[in-house]
Write a protein that holds these residues in place. Structure first.
Motif, mmCIF file in Angstrom:
data_model
loop_
_atom_site.group_PDB
_atom_site.id
_atom_site.type_symbol
_atom_site.label_atom_id
_atom_site.label_comp_id
_atom_site.label_asym_id
_atom_site.label_seq_id
_atom_site.Cartn_x
_atom_site.Cartn_y
_atom_site.Cartn_z
ATOM 1 N N ASP A 49 -2.658 0.790 5.262
ATOM 2 C CA ASP A 49 -2.330 1.758 4.215
ATOM 3 C C ASP A 49 -0.831 1.707 3.894
ATOM 4 O OD1 ASP A 49 -2.886 3.881 2.397
ATOM 5 O OD2 ASP A 49 -2.203 5.342 3.860
ATOM 6 N N ARG A 56 -2.994 5.933 -4.668
ATOM 7 C CA ARG A 56 -1.563 5.656 -4.732
ATOM 8 C C ARG A 56 -1.257 4.204 -5.050
ATOM 9 N NH1 ARG A 56 0.330 10.072 -2.614
ATOM 10 N NH2 ARG A 56 -0.888 11.126 -1.033
ATOM 11 N N ASP A 66 0.537 5.088 1.487
ATOM 12 C CA ASP A 66 1.584 5.857 2.141
ATOM 13 C C ASP A 66 1.490 5.835 3.657
ATOM 14 O OD1 ASP A 66 -0.622 7.376 2.383
ATOM 15 O OD2 ASP A 66 0.232 9.209 1.568
ATOM 16 N N GLY A 67 0.664 4.950 4.184
ATOM 17 C CA GLY A 67 0.715 4.705 5.626
ATOM 18 C C GLY A 67 0.118 5.777 6.518
ATOM 19 N N ASP A 68 -0.736 6.620 5.965
ATOM 20 C CA ASP A 68 -1.269 7.691 6.808
ATOM 21 C C ASP A 68 -2.781 7.637 6.972
ATOM 22 O OD1 ASP A 68 -2.087 8.370 4.294
ATOM 23 O OD2 ASP A 68 -1.242 10.389 4.307
ATOM 24 N N HIS A 69 -3.431 6.587 6.497
ATOM 25 C CA HIS A 69 -4.889 6.587 6.518
ATOM 26 C C HIS A 69 -5.434 6.685 7.949
ATOM 27 C CE1 HIS A 69 -8.885 6.123 4.950
ATOM 28 N NE2 HIS A 69 -9.121 5.041 5.654
#
Ligand SMILES: Nc1ncnc2c1ncn2[C@@H]1O[C@H](COP(=O)(O)OP(=O)(O)O)[C@@H](O)[C@H]1O
Ligand SMILES: Nc1ncnc2c1ncn2[C@@H]1O[C@H](COP(=O)(O)OP(=O)(O)O)[C@@H](O)[C@H]1O
Ligand SMILES: [Mg+2]
Ligand SMILES: [Mg+2]
Ligand SMILES: [Mg+2]
Ligand SMILES: [Mg+2]
Lengths: 212, 330, 330, 212
Positions: free
Chosen positions: A31, A177, A36-39
């Protein structure tokens, strides 16, 4: 005919949660490339909490309900409604069914797919979890209509999910996103497609191991 | 990561708890849902309730705008992540004074879905709900696809206008119309000079190379229009003004409200350096700055950068702006 | 250096210009000295004038506290550098309403010298001047040498108390006594997690290694008590509370005012995380938080870190705190 | 007896300013080690502006006055008052003197030293410009009382200034920002001691070159 009992199948959701939690960092990393790197964080939190709360000896229906409630009530973001609706609609579809055979399973996953498409409106090719979900459900149905057994159909679903997941590498994101990146989103996997593949594959493995 | 945090998973709860302690004279936490912040002034029988919500990490947005004549309830999400449908629903229920509820939020996929679900839930309770979706960020989609644009700091003006309108006892359609006009009249742009880091993730969300800047960046680091060499502040201010005003068609003499917000880690003096040139440039185009805010009003954790929002005014919007508010942030 | 600047030599003038544009309804620039900011409410015949001043880069301090019932005039220095004697003198002259002027500033060598010279100049004009020198930073010298301690964010409380007292028409000795009591009752501590860079210099003023923090840091990066491993926010909050309260001897039941300020680049949500534990800790010691401010009130360019100030209250200070102010920052 | 005319000696301040401006980065770097790294910036700005405004063909008295006014009126910080008072008191002392001989110069620099000590209250050993200034002034006086010529006394002053400057390396700062560092301030030069040495040395060089 191959089947499992609904009662006692709650543990399948714990199996799925375990693999999701194991893949927390991996999902976040994917992600992070175009999202945004939070999945992984979102998924591990939701599935982890549900696994703690559900009764593994209870029904799959109830376990799906717990998972859906946690996702919709505590996780929010996009995953809350997307997977939340998926599992809520699976639980509704399964209902009081006592024995889960291939037909019941087919109906359940189709309901889940329709649930997520209803709220998220994504189509195949948009570079989302739908790129895993649609071909996997279609492959399961096709196998059944070709007279394959439940376990053979699960195996077909798993392969289709993996192919669907991998298909997202070459896609340009149209939703979420990553869509803002346009061409820059090509060349990496979609995180939701990966988590969806984990969920469906673990469903297949966990049910297959329990098929009588 | 040089940060004041405990367990990253607790940061939102601790933020809300500290926030409510610090502003206990204006706000409280919902009785059963720790992710809903309520103004002490709500509910007000016969008045429209104003609800917003969004991801955390943008403080003082969103919670800081809960207060008198502003937002009545705020649904609080995880860092950079939409609140749950349940939180939006609880917020809606808490502010319903029988005259309906205006849910005024930003255009993000998660928020759209969660509000949609909350709306369904609240409808069962017989609460009338209307929504306005902020889409003021000009660089997030072309003008022809305004419905795709993200909502950013223009939301603050939307809330202020709607809160003022609701304070007069106006009915829901009027409050919605005012909020819609406010956001329709807003154009925003962000410029990013440095990234931010989600504590759970532990490394920056995105990169901005030294000597570069991202023009049109979003509130979560969403990529902008272009990456270019870092320019002097005055040139950046000129670019920002040009971009937002070219997206507007404003007649000479139009009065505007201006908001310059830091993104979290920009020194406050630099916001004034930017504002100095921004006001000059706006006035040089024949517009008149009637109202202005300069400060950290809508941030993105410790992102380095700033946003500019310009809202075109008419007499109605001006009189709404003049209504006094008492919220922690404004 | 990812910053919004033009020529570094112009940054202070541009900051002041932008600031006065943004807050033109409250403040103006001195007619002949661009390094003096005046409240629109000054001078007031028969009232004591309140003057402060200090280096720039601490925005909203010092200029942001010029306003009604707060500071009447602010002398503005270069970044991190005392204003000139001339600017202090011009500030003093502008606010003299015949009842004398209170110059309330922080304990730094440059400020001490420049105020001393300004005082000499103003005396020739027959203006009565008294000064109070803030020395609230507990880590800058032992309690036995309080006169050596630096002034930090406690100055904000000193200004607010003195401004309130002056607004009642109190004579100069009473205003000075109130300001002196306010600062005598203040204790502050800063914790630094990341350095800041003066644009003219172009590299960080000092280093804080990753994973470390500087406990007791000053507003310009002056070294603190100790460098230690970065701790969880709650432990930092506890250390800060312990340090300031052990320097105070406060009876159980004492009411206090609390100010938590970011140093410039700390995300605002983290200030609330800190405040959450700080208030708990203060109350756990039997004190009562009567008034609190949490935000970027006194910064140090883009330093990462925060300060805590605790002021012990009595009835007089409480009634002064309750006087409404209208300044850009408070 | 060696002397220079006060009229026309304004240029000496321009000479000093040129060397200060040349050493801007150097002075800031030294200040950066134990101070806040702005000494060169402050000094270059003040001296540079004064050099632009003063009349090189005018008197040293007037040039000192311009320099003092700029420092006190526009620079602020510590340098404004410290060097501002130094040069103000030098200008006052020199006054309308037409010919600057060794006696006039001795009196002028002594007045400057007293000016800075009056406002700053630093003593030798505090690790400030005073560690340069005191021995330099003393050395000039001693040379004169030993019957040395003006130029010889200037040379002695220059050497003493350099020794004074270098003495600050081993000192622990007692005043100014560096004082907070305690023992950590040992081992580096003091920035003000360096700038004071530049000023006195350039006075010496510039006057020597003009001595008739
Ligand atoms: N409308 C949609 N329909 C289906 N899946 C979507 C949709 N929008 C986003 N997604 C999926 O969500 C994933 C991102 O999830 P996550 O990172 O948890 O949420 P967020 O984008 O809010 O940070 C994407 O990788 C994509 O597969
Ligand atoms: N009280 C004092 N008397 C004499 N010189 C001083 C005094 N305090 C500081 N100094 C000198 O000032 C120098 C620092 O000047 P500068 O960096 O321009 O100012 P600031 O310390 O305000 O940044 C020190 O190196 C020291 O020599
Ligand atoms: Mg994500
Ligand atoms: Mg997210
Ligand atoms: Mg300095
Ligand atoms: Mg210095």
């Amino acid at each position: 005919m191959q089947s499992i009992s609904n009662t006692g199948a709650g543990v399948i959701i714990q199996d799925i949660a375990a693999v999701i939690v194991e893949n927390k960092a991996h999902l976040s990393e994917i992600d992070g490339k175009i999202g945004d790197g939070d999945h992984g964080v979102n998924m591990a939190k939701g599935f982890g909490r549900a696994a703690d709360r559900l009764d593994p000896l209870g029904t799959l229906t109830d376990a799906l309900g717990v998972l859906s409630d946690v996702l919709m009530g505590e996780i929010g973001g996009s995953m809350g409604p997307l997977y939340g609706m998926t599992f809520a609609d699976m639980a509704d579809d399964l209902g009081t069914t006592e024995t889960i055979d291939a037909v019941a399973f087919a109906s359940m996953i189709r309901a889940g797919l329709e649930g997520v498409q209803d709220i998220g409106a994504a189509k195949v090719g948009d570079k989302t979890m739908i790129d895993t979900f649609v071909p996997a459900v279609d492959a399961f149905d096709a196998a059944i209509s070709q007279g394959k057994s439940f376990s053979e159909a699960l195996a077909a679903m798993k392969i289709a999910a993996e192919i669907g997941r991998d298909s997202t590498v070459d896609l340009v994101a149209k939703l979420g996103r990553a869509a803002r990146l346009g061409e820059r989103s090509r060349g990496t996997l979609d995180a939701g497609a990966v988590s969806c593949c984990i969920i469906l594959s673990t469903f297949a493995d966990s049910i297959t191991a329990r098929l009588s | 990561m040089q940060r004041f945090i405990n367990d990253p998973d607790d940061i939102v709860d601790e933020t809300v708890a500290g926030f409510v302690r610090a502003h206990h004279n204006m706000v409280r936490i919902h009785d059963t849902n720790p992710r809903v912040v309520l103004s002490h002034t709500t509910p007000k029988i016969g008045h429209v309730g104003i609800v917003t919500g969004g991801g955390s990490g943008h403080e003082p947005a969103f919670i800081g705008y809960a207060g008198k004549n502003m937002v009545d309830a705020v649904a609080v999400g995880e860092l950079f992540s939409s609140p749950t449908a349940k939180s939006f629903y609880d917020a809606i229920k808490s502010v319903d004074g029988g005259a309906g509820v205006a849910v005024l939020y930003g255009n993000y996929a998660g928020d759209n879905m969660n509000v949609k679900m909350a709306r369904k839930m609240a409808k069962k309770d017989g609460i009338t709900i209307e929504t306005v979706v902020a889409n003021d960020d000009v660089c997030s989609a072309p003008a022809s696809e305004r419905e795709k644009r993200r909502g950013v700091a223009g939301e603050i003006f939307m809330w202020k206008i709607a809160g003022a309108k609701a304070s007069t006892g106006a009915p829901l359609p009027d409050v919605i119309a005012a909020a819609q006009k406010a956001i329709d009249n807003c154009r925003s742009i962000g410029v990013g000079l440095g990234p931010c880091t989600l504590p759970q993730v532990g490394h920056p969300n995105f990169e901005i190379a030294s000597g570069k800047m991202e023009v049109g960046i979003g509130h979560h680091g969403e990529p902008g229009l272009r990456v270019e060499n870092l320019k002097p502040a005055n040139q950046i201010a000129e670019d920002m003004v040009r971009t937002v005003l070219e997206d507007h068609t404003l007649l000479k003499g139009t009065e505007v409200a201006v908001l310059v917000s830091g993104l979290g880690a920009t020194p406050i003096n630099e916001l004034y350096v930017l504002y100095n040139r921004i006001e000059q440039q706006i006035e040089a185009r024949g517009l008149k700055v009637h109202f202005q805010l300069v400060g950290n009003y809508f941030t993105s954790l410790e992102m380095v950068g700033a946003t500019l929002t310009v809202m075109a005014l008419d007499d109605d919007l001006k009189s709404c702006l003049a209504v006094e508010t008492a919220s922690p942030a404004l």
